[in-house]
Design an enzyme around this catalytic site. Sequence first.
Site, mmCIF file in Angstrom:
data_model
loop_
_atom_site.group_PDB
_atom_site.id
_atom_site.type_symbol
_atom_site.label_atom_id
_atom_site.label_comp_id
_atom_site.label_asym_id
_atom_site.label_seq_id
_atom_site.Cartn_x
_atom_site.Cartn_y
_atom_site.Cartn_z
ATOM 1 N N ARG A 1 0.645 -1.502 0.056
ATOM 2 C CA ARG A 1 0.034 -0.193 -0.170
ATOM 3 C C ARG A 1 0.923 1.315 -0.174
ATOM 4 N NH1 ARG A 1 -3.744 -1.606 5.135
ATOM 5 N NH2 ARG A 1 -1.505 -2.742 5.363
ATOM 6 N N LYS B 1 1.969 1.763 7.480
ATOM 7 C CA LYS B 1 2.555 0.963 8.012
ATOM 8 C C LYS B 1 2.879 2.034 9.271
ATOM 9 C CE LYS B 1 1.360 -2.678 9.734
ATOM 10 N NZ LYS B 1 -0.104 -2.570 10.433
ATOM 11 N N TYR C 1 -0.811 4.061 11.066
ATOM 12 C CA TYR C 1 -1.093 3.276 11.595
ATOM 13 C C TYR C 1 0.098 2.416 12.455
ATOM 14 C CZ TYR C 1 -5.120 1.930 9.163
ATOM 15 O OH TYR C 1 -6.541 2.218 8.723
ATOM 16 N N HIS D 1 -0.029 0.814 16.098
ATOM 17 C CA HIS D 1 -0.417 -0.087 17.143
ATOM 18 C C HIS D 1 0.959 -0.311 17.856
ATOM 19 C CE1 HIS D 1 -3.888 -1.146 14.109
ATOM 20 N NE2 HIS D 1 -3.205 -1.548 13.393
ATOM 21 N N GLU E 1 -5.513 4.509 14.089
ATOM 22 C CA GLU E 1 -6.383 3.674 14.718
ATOM 23 C C GLU E 1 -6.371 3.960 16.322
ATOM 24 O OE1 GLU E 1 -2.955 1.972 16.276
ATOM 25 O OE2 GLU E 1 -3.512 2.833 14.138
ATOM 26 N N ASP F 1 -2.316 -7.312 14.968
ATOM 27 C CA ASP F 1 -1.622 -5.492 15.337
ATOM 28 C C ASP F 1 -1.934 -5.561 16.901
ATOM 29 O OD1 ASP F 1 -0.956 -5.771 12.618
ATOM 30 O OD2 ASP F 1 -2.635 -4.741 11.612
#
Length: 365
Positions: A15, A75, A94, A96, A118, A270
């Site tokens: 991505r 990510k 993101y 996590h 998130e 995750d």
Amino acid sequence: MKVGIPTEIKTDEFRVAITPAGVRELTTDGHEVVVQAGAGLGSAIEDLEYAAQGARIVPDAASVWSEAELVLKVKEPQASEVGLLRAGQTLFTYLHLAAEPQLAARLCASGATCIAYETVEDARGRLPLLAPMSEVAGKIATQAGAFMLEKPLGGRGVLLGGVPGVAAATVLVIGAGVVGTNAALIAIGMQAEVFVFDRSIDRLRELDLVFGGRASTVHSSTLAIERMLPSADLVIGAVLIHGARAPRVITREQLALMKSRAVLVDVSIDQGGCFETSRPTTHSDPTFQVDDVTHYCVTNMPGAVPVTATFALTNATLPYVLKLAGLGVQRALEECPELRLGVNVADGKVTHPAVAEALRSVPAG
């Protein structure tokens, strides 16, 4: 503001954090966008498409990170990227962090402000930037589980939907949020026997109407799950506590209740995973066996369908990116409560309460 988009370097991550349409919106508003050469290729986006909308293409990641005031990623930053972060810079991606104390510590040391997709939360308690990837991950979870049940992949040799005269497979979906709902919908579409577990009776009532009787809803408890595990061919873990580490819903001991070569798909990986025996895997090497049960624990499931996922992600993130760039980070955080909840790291410390609490319970070694 100068906005930078580096190429994603996490294993099997295809991505990219923005589409050409997103670049167009930013440049039309007067912002400068720098994109690393080749950043969009995994999502079938050429450098020329970005350049045509006003982006400047730079040769390497160091150029993006050194120039950008606001860095957009998909990510969490990998080891080589964390060192490129600097004080005064903002990272939007993101993260996590709940199960990643070492990464959290390094982000704090960088002095940067790190906003996690998130944990951006709207007034109704929804997670608008997690939702599109949760939709994708939920659908992939069922597809992947069905595939891993095939004998050549080490599975039981069961067709999810069965055929006339042969029963369909039994699918348990634990967690009835966005991931679980989409996983169940695909399983229903594949004609499996589906059971959805959740602790919220109100949510189960909603899904009973959505599914129109095509799936069974079950109030989630340890005993309820244990009673269903012996019949399960595929179990999808889709539990989430905002910002926190995922709770464990299946223990190592409970694997003994399951059929040989049944499949567990842990979409909560995750956030540390919701099965005791889970550990992160990649698309290149997605599964492992514990006690003759197949575990699929890929940490970036939507990365398998980057053309779909990249466009879905930009659709969701772009309004917030425009606020951060247009108002400046500090003012955007002051005026947008949703974005404030997304801040995980600022001023050298973890600022999100649930993330901080989760990190206190995870050993740093």
